[in-house]
Motif scaffolding. Structure first.
Motif, PDB file in Angstrom:
ATOM      1  N   SER A   1      52.195 101.097 -39.902  1.00 43.18           N
ATOM      2  CA  SER A   1      53.267 101.892 -39.313  1.00 43.18           C
ATOM      3  C   SER A   1      52.764 102.551 -38.040  1.00 43.18           C
ATOM      4  O   SER A   1      51.609 102.986 -37.969  1.00 43.18           O
ATOM      5  CB  SER A   1      53.717 102.989 -40.277  1.00 43.18           C
ATOM      6  OG  SER A   1      54.185 102.447 -41.475  1.00 43.18           O
ATOM      7  N   ASP A   2      53.613 102.625 -37.048  1.00 44.59           N
ATOM      8  CA  ASP A   2      53.343 103.236 -35.742  1.00 44.59           C
ATOM      9  C   ASP A   2      52.456 102.403 -34.831  1.00 44.59           C
ATOM     10  O   ASP A   2      52.208 102.804 -33.694  1.00 44.59           O
ATOM     11  CB  ASP A   2      52.768 104.652 -35.881  1.00 44.59           C
ATOM     12  CG  ASP A   2      53.758 105.606 -36.542  1.00 44.59           C
ATOM     13  OD1 ASP A   2      54.979 105.442 -36.326  1.00 44.59           O
ATOM     14  OD2 ASP A   2      53.313 106.502 -37.276  1.00 44.59           O
ATOM     15  N   ASP A   3      51.959 101.229 -35.291  1.00 45.88           N
ATOM     16  CA  ASP A   3      51.304 100.316 -34.357  1.00 45.88           C
ATOM     17  C   ASP A   3      52.365  99.802 -33.396  1.00 45.88           C
ATOM     18  O   ASP A   3      53.564  99.800 -33.712  1.00 45.88           O
ATOM     19  CB  ASP A   3      50.667  99.127 -35.085  1.00 45.88           C
ATOM     20  CG  ASP A   3      49.338  99.460 -35.741  1.00 45.88           C
ATOM     21  OD1 ASP A   3      48.775 100.535 -35.447  1.00 45.88           O
ATOM     22  OD2 ASP A   3      48.873  98.644 -36.556  1.00 45.88           O
ATOM     23  N   VAL A   4      51.936  99.361 -32.237  1.00 45.63           N
ATOM     24  CA  VAL A   4      52.865  98.876 -31.218  1.00 45.63           C
ATOM     25  C   VAL A   4      52.598  97.398 -30.953  1.00 45.63           C
ATOM     26  O   VAL A   4      51.451  96.984 -30.788  1.00 45.63           O
ATOM     27  CB  VAL A   4      52.705  99.682 -29.912  1.00 45.63           C
ATOM     28  CG1 VAL A   4      53.560  99.105 -28.797  1.00 45.63           C
ATOM     29  CG2 VAL A   4      53.059 101.149 -30.157  1.00 45.63           C
ATOM     30  N   LEU A   5      53.676  96.601 -30.936  1.00 42.85           N
ATOM     31  CA  LEU A   5      53.601  95.197 -30.531  1.00 42.85           C
ATOM     32  C   LEU A   5      54.338  95.046 -29.204  1.00 42.85           C
ATOM     33  O   LEU A   5      55.391  95.658 -29.008  1.00 42.85           O
ATOM     34  CB  LEU A   5      54.243  94.276 -31.566  1.00 42.85           C
ATOM     35  CG  LEU A   5      53.592  94.216 -32.940  1.00 42.85           C
ATOM     36  CD1 LEU A   5      54.340  93.215 -33.825  1.00 42.85           C
ATOM     37  CD2 LEU A   5      52.130  93.847 -32.847  1.00 42.85           C
ATOM     38  N   ILE A   6      53.788  94.219 -28.320  1.00 42.48           N
ATOM     39  CA  ILE A   6      54.401  93.987 -27.020  1.00 42.48           C
ATOM     40  C   ILE A   6      54.586  92.489 -26.831  1.00 42.48           C
ATOM     41  O   ILE A   6      53.628  91.716 -26.952  1.00 42.48           O
ATOM     42  CB  ILE A   6      53.537  94.568 -25.885  1.00 42.48           C
ATOM     43  CG1 ILE A   6      53.407  96.085 -26.095  1.00 42.48           C
ATOM     44  CG2 ILE A   6      54.129  94.243 -24.517  1.00 42.48           C
ATOM     45  CD1 ILE A   6      52.412  96.749 -25.207  1.00 42.48           C
ATOM     46  N   GLY A   7      55.822  92.080 -26.563  1.00 41.28           N
ATOM     47  CA  GLY A   7      56.135  90.678 -26.336  1.00 41.28           C
ATOM     48  C   GLY A   7      55.673  90.222 -24.970  1.00 41.28           C
ATOM     49  O   GLY A   7      55.669  90.991 -24.003  1.00 41.28           O
ATOM     50  N   VAL A   8      55.268  88.959 -24.887  1.00 41.54           N
ATOM     51  CA  VAL A   8      54.847  88.356 -23.623  1.00 41.54           C
ATOM     52  C   VAL A   8      55.691  87.104 -23.432  1.00 41.54           C
ATOM     53  O   VAL A   8      55.778  86.260 -24.325  1.00 41.54           O
ATOM     54  CB  VAL A   8      53.345  87.989 -23.643  1.00 41.54           C
ATOM     55  CG1 VAL A   8      52.924  87.354 -22.316  1.00 41.54           C
ATOM     56  CG2 VAL A   8      52.490  89.211 -23.954  1.00 41.54           C
ATOM     57  N   GLU A   9      56.301  86.987 -22.265  1.00 38.40           N
ATOM     58  CA  GLU A   9      57.129  85.824 -21.983  1.00 38.40           C
ATOM     59  C   GLU A   9      56.785  85.253 -20.618  1.00 38.40           C
ATOM     60  O   GLU A   9      56.143  85.914 -19.802  1.00 38.40           O
ATOM     61  CB  GLU A   9      58.608  86.176 -22.058  1.00 38.40           C
ATOM     62  CG  GLU A   9      59.060  87.169 -21.013  1.00 38.40           C
ATOM     63  CD  GLU A   9      60.507  87.557 -21.179  1.00 38.40           C
ATOM     64  OE1 GLU A   9      61.300  86.737 -21.670  1.00 38.40           O
ATOM     65  OE2 GLU A   9      60.847  88.682 -20.808  1.00 38.40           O
ATOM     66  N   LEU A  10      57.222  84.046 -20.364  1.00 43.93           N
ATOM     67  CA  LEU A  10      57.007  83.392 -19.082  1.00 43.93           C
ATOM     68  C   LEU A  10      58.245  83.625 -18.222  1.00 43.93           C
ATOM     69  O   LEU A  10      59.359  83.268 -18.608  1.00 43.93           O
ATOM     70  CB  LEU A  10      56.765  81.893 -19.281  1.00 43.93           C
ATOM     71  CG  LEU A  10      56.325  81.119 -18.055  1.00 43.93           C
ATOM     72  CD1 LEU A  10      54.974  81.639 -17.545  1.00 43.93           C
ATOM     73  CD2 LEU A  10      56.218  79.645 -18.377  1.00 43.93           C
ATOM     74  N   CYS A  11      58.050  84.240 -17.077  1.00 41.89           N
ATOM     75  CA  CYS A  11      59.150  84.489 -16.138  1.00 41.89           C
ATOM     76  C   CYS A  11      59.022  83.515 -14.969  1.00 41.89           C
ATOM     77  O   CYS A  11      57.946  83.002 -14.685  1.00 41.89           O
ATOM     78  CB  CYS A  11      59.091  85.923 -15.626  1.00 41.89           C
ATOM     79  SG  CYS A  11      59.430  87.136 -16.908  1.00 41.89           S
ATOM     80  N   HIS A  12      60.139  83.295 -14.288  1.00 36.64           N
ATOM     81  CA  HIS A  12      60.155  82.355 -13.169  1.00 36.64           C
ATOM     82  C   HIS A  12      60.636  83.077 -11.918  1.00 36.64           C
ATOM     83  O   HIS A  12      61.595  83.837 -11.969  1.00 36.64           O
ATOM     84  CB  HIS A  12      61.076  81.168 -13.473  1.00 36.64           C
ATOM     85  CG  HIS A  12      60.647  80.395 -14.673  1.00 36.64           C
ATOM     86  ND1 HIS A  12      59.691  79.414 -14.635  1.00 36.64           N
ATOM     87  CD2 HIS A  12      61.020  80.475 -15.969  1.00 36.64           C
ATOM     88  CE1 HIS A  12      59.502  78.917 -15.836  1.00 36.64           C
ATOM     89  NE2 HIS A  12      60.296  79.550 -16.677  1.00 36.64           N
ATOM     90  N   ASP A  13      59.963  82.819 -10.808  1.00 34.33           N
ATOM     91  CA  ASP A  13      60.456  83.289  -9.520  1.00 34.33           C
ATOM     92  C   ASP A  13      60.504  82.097  -8.574  1.00 34.33           C
ATOM     93  O   ASP A  13      60.308  80.955  -8.995  1.00 34.33           O
ATOM     94  CB  ASP A  13      59.618  84.448  -8.974  1.00 34.33           C
ATOM     95  CG  ASP A  13      58.203  84.051  -8.582  1.00 34.33           C
ATOM     96  OD1 ASP A  13      57.871  82.852  -8.636  1.00 34.33           O
ATOM     97  OD2 ASP A  13      57.432  84.946  -8.214  1.00 34.33           O
ATOM     98  N   ALA A  14      60.730  82.346  -7.324  1.00 39.75           N
ATOM     99  CA  ALA A  14      60.883  81.245  -6.361  1.00 39.75           C
ATOM    100  C   ALA A  14      59.612  80.414  -6.199  1.00 39.75           C
ATOM    101  O   ALA A  14      59.688  79.213  -5.948  1.00 39.75           O
ATOM    102  CB  ALA A  14      61.312  81.817  -5.015  1.00 39.75           C
ATOM    103  N   ASP A  15      58.448  81.035  -6.364  1.00 39.91           N
ATOM    104  CA  ASP A  15      57.198  80.315  -6.118  1.00 39.91           C
ATOM    105  C   ASP A  15      56.655  79.603  -7.354  1.00 39.91           C
ATOM    106  O   ASP A  15      56.392  78.422  -7.341  1.00 39.91           O
ATOM    107  CB  ASP A  15      56.136  81.274  -5.577  1.00 39.91           C
ATOM    108  CG  ASP A  15      56.527  81.828  -4.215  1.00 39.91           C
ATOM    109  OD1 ASP A  15      57.170  81.100  -3.453  1.00 39.91           O
ATOM    110  OD2 ASP A  15      56.196  82.997  -3.951  1.00 39.91           O
ATOM    111  N   GLU A  16      56.446  80.375  -8.429  1.00 40.66           N
ATOM    112  CA  GLU A  16      55.850  79.783  -9.624  1.00 40.66           C
ATOM    113  C   GLU A  16      56.083  80.700 -10.824  1.00 40.66           C
ATOM    114  O   GLU A  16      56.345  81.890 -10.673  1.00 40.66           O
ATOM    115  CB  GLU A  16      54.360  79.552  -9.431  1.00 40.66           C
ATOM    116  CG  GLU A  16      53.561  80.817  -9.181  1.00 40.66           C
ATOM    117  CD  GLU A  16      52.102  80.510  -8.899  1.00 40.66           C
ATOM    118  OE1 GLU A  16      51.267  80.939  -9.705  1.00 40.66           O
ATOM    119  OE2 GLU A  16      51.828  79.862  -7.885  1.00 40.66           O
ATOM    120  N   PRO A  17      55.956  80.146 -12.025  1.00 33.65           N
ATOM    121  CA  PRO A  17      56.108  80.982 -13.223  1.00 33.65           C
ATOM    122  C   PRO A  17      54.929  81.944 -13.371  1.00 33.65           C
ATOM    123  O   PRO A  17      53.822  81.673 -12.902  1.00 33.65           O
ATOM    124  CB  PRO A  17      56.132  79.986 -14.372  1.00 33.65           C
ATOM    125  CG  PRO A  17      55.869  78.651 -13.794  1.00 33.65           C
ATOM    126  CD  PRO A  17      55.773  78.760 -12.328  1.00 33.65           C
TER     127      PRO A  17
END
Length: 87
Positions: A18-34
């Protein structure tokens, strides 16, 4: 205090409380590269009937990778999870 254990396909285990923190990581895209982006943050809250599992699932079902109490030193693959159990 609630605790859960995540077991991965390589038999590594991650014990969360309880009270631990999880943080999601995702791949985002912009004009140059992910690029990787740290996204949603969830503080794990226990449920009388379901323990920490609903809080854990809110990250692992939505993001392909996540990190937790050890910080960004270790990034976990959500699809490598074999089992989540309340302990």
């Amino acid at each position: 205090m609630y605790q859960s254990k995540i077991i991965f396909s390589n038999n590594d285990e991650l014990v969360l409380s309880s009270d631990d923190v999880l943080i999601g990581v995702e791949l985002c895209h912009d004009a140059d590269e992910p690029f990787p982006s740290m996204s949603k943050t969830v503080t794990l809250e226990g449920s009388h009937h379901d323990g920490l599992i609903p809080s854990i699932l809110s990250i692992v079902c939505q993001y392909p990778y996540f990190y937790g109490p050890d910080g960004i030193e270790t990034i976990y693959n959500s699809s490598a999870i074999v089992k989540i159990e309340n302990i």
